[in-house]
Design an enzyme around this catalytic site. Structure first.
Site, PDB file in Angstrom:
ATOM      1  N   GLU A 183       0.804  -1.232   0.000  1.00 42.90           N
ATOM      2  CA  GLU A 183       0.000   0.000   0.000  1.00 42.90           C
ATOM      3  C   GLU A 183       0.839   1.286   0.000  1.00 42.90           C
ATOM      4  OE1 GLU A 183      -3.615  -0.075   2.421  1.00 42.90           O
ATOM      5  OE2 GLU A 183      -3.195  -2.141   2.977  1.00 42.90           O
ATOM      6  N   ASP A 203      -8.488   3.382   4.514  1.00 41.39           N
ATOM      7  CA  ASP A 203      -8.860   2.094   5.110  1.00 41.39           C
ATOM      8  C   ASP A 203      -9.328   1.177   3.989  1.00 41.39           C
ATOM      9  OD1 ASP A 203      -9.803   1.086   8.084  1.00 41.39           O
ATOM     10  OD2 ASP A 203     -10.969   0.187   6.469  1.00 41.39           O
ATOM     11  N   PRO A 269      -9.960  -3.126  19.866  1.00 40.78           N
ATOM     12  CA  PRO A 269      -9.730  -3.168  18.419  1.00 40.78           C
ATOM     13  C   PRO A 269      -9.655  -4.620  17.945  1.00 40.78           C
ATOM     14  CG  PRO A 269      -7.657  -2.839  19.562  1.00 40.78           C
ATOM     15  CD  PRO A 269      -8.716  -2.931  20.635  1.00 40.78           C
ATOM     16  N   SER A 270      -9.635  -4.816  16.643  1.00 43.46           N
ATOM     17  CA  SER A 270      -9.370  -6.171  16.124  1.00 43.46           C
ATOM     18  C   SER A 270      -7.863  -6.418  16.060  1.00 43.46           C
ATOM     19  CB  SER A 270      -9.934  -6.347  14.713  1.00 43.46           C
ATOM     20  OG  SER A 270     -11.326  -6.361  14.740  1.00 43.46           O
ATOM     21  N   TYR A 272      -4.047  -5.286  17.448  1.00 42.39           N
ATOM     22  CA  TYR A 272      -3.422  -4.641  18.600  1.00 42.39           C
ATOM     23  C   TYR A 272      -2.116  -3.937  18.232  1.00 42.39           C
ATOM     24  CZ  TYR A 272      -7.110  -6.600  21.333  1.00 42.39           C
ATOM     25  OH  TYR A 272      -8.365  -6.890  21.823  1.00 42.39           O
ATOM     26  N   LEU A 274      -1.641   0.282  17.837  1.00 39.18           N
ATOM     27  CA  LEU A 274      -2.537   1.445  17.948  1.00 39.18           C
ATOM     28  C   LEU A 274      -2.791   2.119  16.598  1.00 39.18           C
ATOM     29  CD1 LEU A 274      -3.884   3.028  20.520  1.00 39.18           C
ATOM     30  CD2 LEU A 274      -2.460   4.865  19.589  1.00 39.18           C
ATOM     31  N   HIS A 275      -4.041   2.351  16.325  1.00 36.92           N
ATOM     32  CA  HIS A 275      -4.440   3.031  15.091  1.00 36.92           C
ATOM     33  C   HIS A 275      -5.669   3.883  15.359  1.00 36.92           C
ATOM     34  CE1 HIS A 275      -6.333  -0.974  15.190  1.00 36.92           C
ATOM     35  NE2 HIS A 275      -7.406  -0.337  14.731  1.00 36.92           N
ATOM     36  N   VAL A 276      -5.848   4.894  14.514  1.00 32.18           N
ATOM     37  CA  VAL A 276      -6.962   5.830  14.696  1.00 32.18           C
ATOM     38  C   VAL A 276      -7.792   5.854  13.419  1.00 32.18           C
ATOM     39  CG1 VAL A 276      -7.546   8.257  15.110  1.00 32.18           C
ATOM     40  CG2 VAL A 276      -5.594   7.237  16.311  1.00 32.18           C
TER      41      VAL A 276
HETATM   42  N1  GTA Z   1      -5.613  -0.122   4.493  1.00 32.25           N
HETATM   43  O1  GTA Z   1      -4.804  -4.597   4.969  1.00 32.25           O
HETATM   44  C1  GTA Z   1      -5.423  -3.602   5.338  1.00 32.25           C
HETATM   45  C2  GTA Z   1      -6.364  -3.607   6.407  1.00 32.25           C
HETATM   46  N2  GTA Z   1      -6.836  -4.568   7.252  1.00 32.25           N
HETATM   47  C3  GTA Z   1      -6.460  -5.957   7.289  1.00 32.25           C
HETATM   48  C4  GTA Z   1      -7.727  -4.017   8.097  1.00 32.25           C
HETATM   49  N3  GTA Z   1      -7.841  -2.712   7.804  1.00 32.25           N
HETATM   50  C5  GTA Z   1      -7.007  -2.421   6.772  1.00 32.25           C
HETATM   51  N4  GTA Z   1      -6.774  -1.248   6.155  1.00 32.25           N
HETATM   52  C6  GTA Z   1      -5.876  -1.245   5.148  1.00 32.25           C
HETATM   53  N5  GTA Z   1      -5.214  -2.393   4.756  1.00 32.25           N
HETATM   54  O2  GTA Z   1     -11.073  -0.267   9.832  1.00 32.25           O
HETATM   55  C7  GTA Z   1      -8.663  -1.753   8.504  1.00 32.25           C
HETATM   56  C8  GTA Z   1     -10.048  -2.251   8.817  1.00 32.25           C
HETATM   57  C9  GTA Z   1     -10.401  -1.458  10.079  1.00 32.25           C
HETATM   58  C10 GTA Z   1      -9.056  -1.181  10.706  1.00 32.25           C
HETATM   59  C11 GTA Z   1      -8.830  -1.975  11.964  1.00 32.25           C
HETATM   60  O3  GTA Z   1      -8.058  -1.531   9.769  1.00 32.25           O
HETATM   61  O4  GTA Z   1     -10.958  -2.009   7.770  1.00 32.25           O
HETATM   62  P1  GTA Z   1      -9.929  -2.242  14.325  1.00 32.25           P
HETATM   63  O5  GTA Z   1      -8.677  -2.929  14.786  1.00 32.25           O
HETATM   64  O6  GTA Z   1     -10.487  -1.237  15.236  1.00 32.25           O
HETATM   65  O7  GTA Z   1     -10.901  -3.395  13.991  1.00 32.25           O
HETATM   66  O8  GTA Z   1      -9.668  -1.503  12.956  1.00 32.25           O
HETATM   67  P2  GTA Z   1     -12.333  -3.478  13.290  1.00 32.25           P
HETATM   68  O9  GTA Z   1     -12.977  -2.181  13.152  1.00 32.25           O
HETATM   69  O10 GTA Z   1     -13.060  -4.568  13.978  1.00 32.25           O
HETATM   70  O11 GTA Z   1     -11.897  -3.983  11.893  1.00 32.25           O
HETATM   71  P3  GTA Z   1     -12.602  -4.686  10.756  1.00 32.25           P
HETATM   72  O12 GTA Z   1     -11.738  -5.792  10.385  1.00 32.25           O
HETATM   73  O13 GTA Z   1     -12.903  -3.743   9.682  1.00 32.25           O
HETATM   74  O14 GTA Z   1     -14.010  -5.238  11.346  1.00 32.25           O
HETATM   75  C12 GTA Z   1     -15.155  -4.483  11.150  1.00 32.25           C
HETATM   76  C13 GTA Z   1     -16.375  -5.132  11.721  1.00 32.25           C
HETATM   77  O15 GTA Z   1     -17.409  -4.471  11.054  1.00 32.25           O
HETATM   78  C14 GTA Z   1     -16.464  -6.612  11.411  1.00 32.25           C
HETATM   79  O16 GTA Z   1     -16.856  -7.310  12.571  1.00 32.25           O
HETATM   80  C15 GTA Z   1     -17.526  -6.710  10.328  1.00 32.25           C
HETATM   81  O17 GTA Z   1     -18.459  -7.727  10.594  1.00 32.25           O
HETATM   82  C16 GTA Z   1     -18.212  -5.367  10.348  1.00 32.25           C
HETATM   83  N6  GTA Z   1     -18.416  -4.801   9.021  1.00 32.25           N
HETATM   84  C17 GTA Z   1     -19.545  -4.208   8.636  1.00 32.25           C
HETATM   85  N7  GTA Z   1     -19.463  -3.775   7.380  1.00 32.25           N
HETATM   86  C18 GTA Z   1     -18.234  -4.096   6.950  1.00 32.25           C
HETATM   87  C19 GTA Z   1     -17.554  -3.907   5.720  1.00 32.25           C
HETATM   88  N8  GTA Z   1     -18.114  -3.260   4.713  1.00 32.25           N
HETATM   89  N9  GTA Z   1     -16.308  -4.379   5.598  1.00 32.25           N
HETATM   90  C20 GTA Z   1     -15.696  -4.988   6.627  1.00 32.25           C
HETATM   91  N10 GTA Z   1     -16.303  -5.188   7.821  1.00 32.25           N
HETATM   92  C21 GTA Z   1     -17.554  -4.746   7.978  1.00 32.25           C
END
Ligand code: GTA
Length: 335
Positions: A183, A203, A269-270, A272, A274-276
């Site tokens: 990226e 994101d 967070p998912s 661990y 730290l990110h914003v």
């Molecule tokens: N640029 O490789 C990546 C990457 N990954 C692996 C994760 N992120 C990435 N960004 C880039 N490259 O916003 C992003 C994720 C997330 C952030 C991690 O990093 O998109 P977090 O640690 O606070 O965890 O943030 P979070 O928010 O749970 O992350 P995640 O994986 O997006 O989960 C979102 C939850 O929302 C899931 O439980 C899912 O069921 C739900 N959800 C609802 N709509 C969606 C959707 N459209 N896409 C993904 N998940 C969704």
């Protein structure tokens, strides 16, 4: 029948192989670790559908568990997130002109509804791939009941911390971004200071085609801060940089002012490291509920008032019914 799993997936532990949660594009750089050679595109057409983990009529999204059979006959799990993308204003006229078919569904007085079939270039489906996916990924996207936890600082030290140290999602994708292995061309802003610097990237939930669902993420350069719980007054310069420089970079690149951004951290967070999160204020992004999102400006104020604020107060969050961490809280009699 219970699908066979790849060896690397058996553990969901911190030592999990690279490739966790990378989008197909980023996967090339990350080296997904699956049977196909690194950099090979995800074999979408050979995916077998195992089950629909969750779908959402409101978000127009489906979360799918699929499997791919490798050359040695082993099945590898994948999660596919299929999402209809928001309309782009400048494409609407094209859509009306270039539709391939229009079927009248009903007409009544001045009201009528149709089925409009767009040409392929105007009917994009955003597809996010997690491959190989672990059992933890499948659970994460499966629709489940949730329970609220009220975690004291002692609970964090005795229950949560040992648990996240023993098993949490790999953060290799974060290191790939920080080290420019993935990226790199998407970086919006970078502050290279090893203690107080960060990288701002779109994101992977955002396709950058429209500002309505703007979503960026700031990943800190230092690797010793897992979550909100680790933050102290020592981190104030870092957090202030993220708030200030993040807003400046977004208004400069996308024209969205700070007053129209929701800037927050997740607890739990998912991942661990730290990110914003930076999302458009008008967009109801997943994970903005009161039991998960903590506004960065409030976090900064809390730390100014008390440097060890997040080592003192209880924090609330929701856990899915079958999450092992919930079981740990139940065993400790805390739920
Ligand atoms: N640029 O490789 C990546 C990457 N990954 C692996 C994760 N992120 C990435 N960004 C880039 N490259 O916003 C992003 C994720 C997330 C952030 C991690 O990093 O998109 P977090 O640690 O606070 O965890 O943030 P979070 O928010 O749970 O992350 P995640 O994986 O997006 O989960 C979102 C939850 O929302 C899931 O439980 C899912 O069921 C739900 N959800 C609802 N709509 C969606 C959707 N459209 N896409 C993904 N998940 C969704």
């Amino acid at each position: 029948p219970e699908p066979k799993r790849r060896r690397a997936e058996a553990g969901d532990g911190a030592g999990e192989a690279a490739g966790d949660g990378a989008e197909a594009e980023a996967e090339a750089g990350a080296g997904a670790g699956a049977e196909p050679s690194p950099g090979a595109p995800f074999p979408l057409s050979s995916v077998r559908l195992r089950r629909l983990l969750r779908d959402s009529a409101r978000e127009k999204a489906a979360f799918v568990h699929g499997q791919v059979t490798g050359p040695s006959g082993e099945d590898t799990d994948a999660v596919l997130i299929l999402e209809k993308t928001p309309f782009q204003e400048e494409k609407i006229e094209e859509l009306l002109r270039k539709h391939t078919r229009l079927e009248l569904q009903m007409a009544n007085d001045i009201y009528s509804t149709y089925r409009l079939y767009p040409p392929p270039e105007l009917s994009e489906i955003k597809t996010t791939v997690v491959y190989p996916a672990t059992e933890k990924h499948l659970q994460k996207y499966l629709r489940q009941e949730v329970h609220l936890i009220r975690e004291s600082w002692e609970d964090y030290k005795n229950i949560t911390l040992p648990f996240i140290q023993s098993q949490s999602f790999s953060i290799q994708w974060v290191y790939n971004i920080l080290e420019k292995k993935a990226e790199a061309d998407r970086i919006i802003h970078e502050n290279q200071d090893p203690s107080n610097g960060f990288v701002l990237v779109p994101d992977f939930k955002w396709n950058q085609n429209q500002l309505y669902d703007l979503y960026l993420i700031a990943l800190i350069q230092r690797r010793d801060v897992k979550s909100l719980r680790d933050l102290t007054g020592e981190h104030l310069p870092l957090l202030k940089n993220i708030l200030q420089e993040g807003k400046e970079a977004i208004v400069k690149r996308f024209g969205v002012p700070g007053s129209q951004l929701r800037i927050y951290l997740h607890y739990q967070p998912s991942y661990y490291h730290l990110h914003v999160h930076f999302t458009a204020l008008g967009y109801d992004a997943p994970g903005t509920s009161v039991e998960r999102a903590h506004l960065l400006a409030d976090v900064i104020d809390n730390l100014v008032l008390d440097s060890s604020y997040y080592q003192k107060r209880a924090l609330t969050f929701a856990l899915r019914a079958d999450e092992p961490l919930l079981k740990k809280f139940q065993e400790a009699g805390r739920v």
